[in-house]
Each structure stands twice: as C-alpha cells, then as structure tokens.
Design a protein around this motif. Structure first.
Motif, PDB file in Angstrom:
ATOM      1  N   GLY A 263       1.181  -1.140  -0.054  1.00  0.00           N
ATOM      2  CA  GLY A 263      -0.295  -0.435   0.221  1.00  0.00           C
ATOM      3  C   GLY A 263       0.647   1.096   0.203  1.00  0.00           C
ATOM      4  O   GLY A 263       0.571   2.473  -0.331  1.00  0.00           O
ATOM      5  N   GLU A 264       1.843   1.791  -0.105  1.00  0.00           N
ATOM      6  CA  GLU A 264       3.803   1.742   0.299  1.00  0.00           C
ATOM      7  C   GLU A 264       4.131   2.637  -0.809  1.00  0.00           C
ATOM      8  O   GLU A 264       3.795   1.170  -1.706  1.00  0.00           O
ATOM      9  CB  GLU A 264       3.830   2.397   1.216  1.00  0.00           C
TER      10      GLU A 264
ATOM     11  N   ALA B  56      -2.937   1.493  -5.876  1.00  0.00           N
ATOM     12  CA  ALA B  56      -3.917   0.308  -6.833  1.00  0.00           C
ATOM     13  C   ALA B  56      -4.745   2.000  -7.446  1.00  0.00           C
ATOM     14  O   ALA B  56      -5.037   1.945  -8.481  1.00  0.00           O
ATOM     15  CB  ALA B  56      -4.238  -0.720  -6.577  1.00  0.00           C
ATOM     16  N   LEU B  57      -5.884   2.118  -6.058  1.00  0.00           N
ATOM     17  CA  LEU B  57      -6.683   3.095  -6.483  1.00  0.00           C
ATOM     18  C   LEU B  57      -6.657   4.470  -4.844  1.00  0.00           C
ATOM     19  O   LEU B  57      -6.186   3.197  -4.070  1.00  0.00           O
ATOM     20  CB  LEU B  57      -8.754   2.410  -6.380  1.00  0.00           C
ATOM     21  N   PRO B  58      -6.628   5.413  -5.393  1.00  0.00           N
ATOM     22  CA  PRO B  58      -6.609   6.740  -6.956  1.00  0.00           C
ATOM     23  C   PRO B  58      -5.032   5.774  -7.720  1.00  0.00           C
ATOM     24  O   PRO B  58      -5.384   6.539  -8.943  1.00  0.00           O
ATOM     25  CB  PRO B  58      -6.490   7.554  -7.117  1.00  0.00           C
ATOM     26  N   GLY B  59      -4.445   5.505  -7.082  1.00  0.00           N
ATOM     27  CA  GLY B  59      -2.359   5.526  -8.043  1.00  0.00           C
ATOM     28  C   GLY B  59      -2.046   6.621  -8.077  1.00  0.00           C
ATOM     29  O   GLY B  59      -2.265   6.766  -8.743  1.00  0.00           O
ATOM     30  N   ASN B  60      -1.470   6.544  -6.716  1.00  0.00           N
ATOM     31  CA  ASN B  60      -0.639   7.238  -6.293  1.00  0.00           C
ATOM     32  C   ASN B  60       0.642   7.210  -6.011  1.00  0.00           C
ATOM     33  O   ASN B  60       1.076   5.900  -4.976  1.00  0.00           O
ATOM     34  CB  ASN B  60      -1.404   8.074  -4.854  1.00  0.00           C
ATOM     35  N   TYR B  61       1.611   7.570  -6.838  1.00  0.00           N
ATOM     36  CA  TYR B  61       3.166   7.113  -6.969  1.00  0.00           C
ATOM     37  C   TYR B  61       4.095   8.225  -7.159  1.00  0.00           C
ATOM     38  O   TYR B  61       5.302   7.456  -7.105  1.00  0.00           O
ATOM     39  CB  TYR B  61       3.332   6.385  -8.690  1.00  0.00           C
ATOM     40  N   GLY B  62       3.550   9.400  -6.826  1.00  0.00           N
ATOM     41  CA  GLY B  62       4.237  10.018  -6.226  1.00  0.00           C
ATOM     42  C   GLY B  62       5.160  11.044  -7.238  1.00  0.00           C
ATOM     43  O   GLY B  62       4.222  12.284  -7.094  1.00  0.00           O
TER      44      GLY B  62
END
Length: 320
Positions: free
Chosen positions: A160-161, A260-266
């Motif tokens: 999740g991180e 995964a949702l909402p799809g936060n990758y930095g």
C-alpha cells in the motif's frame, strides 16, 4: 433399462437444455459475454502470471541471483513481453469463435466506431472483460501469494506504500519515475494502443493480406510483444482498459490501497483513469488512421472481401 440409467439420461438432458449446447440463451448475446469473460480471464491469467514469475516467483524460489533480484537484465523484460504475447494468442483462440475475442474495451469501442459493432453490446462486453480480468488477477494472487509476501519481506516493502509498487506491478501498470505529470504516460498509452488497433484492423481486414490457416491470433500476439519491446517501459503498456482496471481493482481489495486506487505514485498521482481513457482514444485514432490510409484505398481499388473471413460477435438474438 435401469432406473439409475434413466435418471442419468434425464440429468444429461436437463443440462443440455438449460446450460449445454441446447440452451436457448447460448444463441443470444449472453453466449458472447461468456466468451469475452473467459477470453479475458485467460489473457490475464497468463499475462499477470508471467509478471508474477518475473517479480516474485523466480527470486523467491531460488531461481535468481538473490531473493530480491528482478529486472537484472533485459531478459526479464523479454520474459514478460513474450509471456504477454502467448497470453494474447491463447485468449484469442479461446474466445475467437463466438465473440471474435475483443478481450479489450478499446478494441470493442473501436469496432463500434469504425466497423458497425452494435453499441448496445458495448457496455456488456466491457463488463465481461473487466470481470474476467478481475477474477484472473484473483487466481494469480491465490497461486503466488506466498512468493509475493516473501518478496515483500525480502525488500522490506509495506503493501500500500510506495515500497510495494514492484509487487503491485504484478497486477496493473504505473508510470515510470521520470514522468512528473500525466501527459507523457497518456501519450505513451495512446501511441501503443493506436499501433495495436491500427495493425489489428489490418490483420482482420478481408480486403488486405489477412493471414490464413488460423494464424491470426499469433500475428496479434506478436503485435503486443512488439509494442512491449518498443514502447513498454514508459507505462508498462496497459493498452487495454480491462487488463489494467480489473487487476487494479483486485489489488486494491488485496491491500495495495492507494498504490492501486486511485494510483498514487508520488511523481504522478490519481493515475487510475489514464490506462482507461488513453487506450480508448488511441484505439479510435488507430482505427481511423488505418481506414484513411489503407482500408479506403483498398475499397477504391475494388478489392473483394476474402471469403475466408467470418465476422464474429453478431448473435442470433440482440439485446432488448
């Protein structure tokens, strides 16, 4: 005749009429929806399965240099691209005879825009494709959950991180770190899907050099492999909204949370919509480009359709 034999024949007859080849619903669009479901299921089972092999199974089974070795060389990427090639081929052979094996909402929409595929069927095809992708992702997780947990433990990843993006990537796609806004990934997915659909239209065009001897699925599989090898690293080449969203939704349920949702990758956040919208736009563009440059030219030359081509996806009974 014994009572047991009569009962057995009776049960067989009930199956034939209600669920088997004699079932009336199998001659309706519902048979096509089952075909799309199973075809997409096969696609994701083999496609996500090969990514699971590369990311977690090989290293956790002692078949890599270390327990956290992934993508040590280009060979790992070739394993994935060829694995997806085979996944596409098998999926088309499974579903092609009934629904035409769209197995991709972008393909379904492009066929509706440019080839007269009934719009009334489009939402149902898409639902079947996403459902097939979701359940196949669940199957892959069931099979590889121990190796995934082992890889996360070896790399100190917290599901999740951001540290769990690698294990999450077994299921769905994400943008490379050198992007800092959605523009680059959107262009990449648009280009990849435009190439996919444009060339698929060439392969299935009965007026063009349509492949014979039932090798069309292999040609389409090679298209996907080529896109992965030439355009894959920017975004992981989703080029299929169901292929991304179905497994992405499962990954969210399985604990990858915001990754995964909402799809936060930095570097790029709220990414989930992009592998849906960009492939659809690209598919329509690819279909239009093929038609303008090639299909209309073939029609102008009076090339006759090949008698070997059969149009799929047209049921005996349509939706109400």
């Amino acid at each position: 005749m014994s009572e047991t034999a009569t009962d057995a024949r009776g049960m067989t007859g009930v199956w034939h009429v209600r669920m088997g080849a004699g079932a009336a619903w199998r001659r309706t669009v519902w048979g096509e929806f089952l075909s799309e479901y199973l075809g997409t299921f096969v696609l994701i089972a083999f496609g996500d399965g090969v990514v699971a092999m590369a990311v977690s199974a090989l290293n956790q089974s002692g078949r890599a240099a270390t327990d956290h070795t992934i993508f040590l060389a280009s060979g790992d990427w070739l394993l994935i691209t060829w694995g997806w090639c085979i996944a596409v081929v098998l999926a088309i052979y499974v579903a092609g005879g009934i629904s035409g094996a769209h197995i991709n909402p972008a393909v379904t929409i492009a066929l509706a825009v440019r080839r007269g595929f009934p719009w009334a069927k489009v939402p149902h095809y898409i639902f079947a494709q996403v459902a097939g992708a979701f359940t196949a992702a669940a199957l892959v997780y069931l099979n590889y959950k121990d190796s995934i947990k082992g890889y996360e433990h070896a790399t100190d990843a917290v599901r999740g991180e951001a540290s769990s993006i690698a294990s999450y990537s077994i299921f769905a796609t994400f943008p490379s770190g050198y992007f800092h806004n959605p523009v680059g990934p959107f262009i990449d997915e648009l280009i990849g899907t435009a190439l996919l659909v444009g060339i698929v239209f060439a392969v299935i065009d009965e007026r063009n050099l349509a492949p014979k001897s039932n090798i069309g699925p292999w040609i389409i599989g090679l298209i996907v492999a080529g896109i992965g090898m030439s355009f894959g690293a920017n975004t992981g080449y989703a080029i299929n909204p169901a292929r991304d969203f179905g497994p992405r939704l499962f990954a969210w349920f399985a604990g990858w949370d915001g990754v995964a949702l909402p799809g936060n990758y930095g570097n790029v956040n709220w990414y989930w919509w992009l592998p849906i919208v960009a492939p659809i736009v690209g598919a329509v563009i690819g279909a239009i480009v093929y038609d303008v440059f090639i299909n209309q030219g073939l029609r102008a030359r009076g090339e006759p359709p090949s008698p070997d081509i059969e149009v799929k996806g047209e049921a005996v009974e349509d939706l109400p």
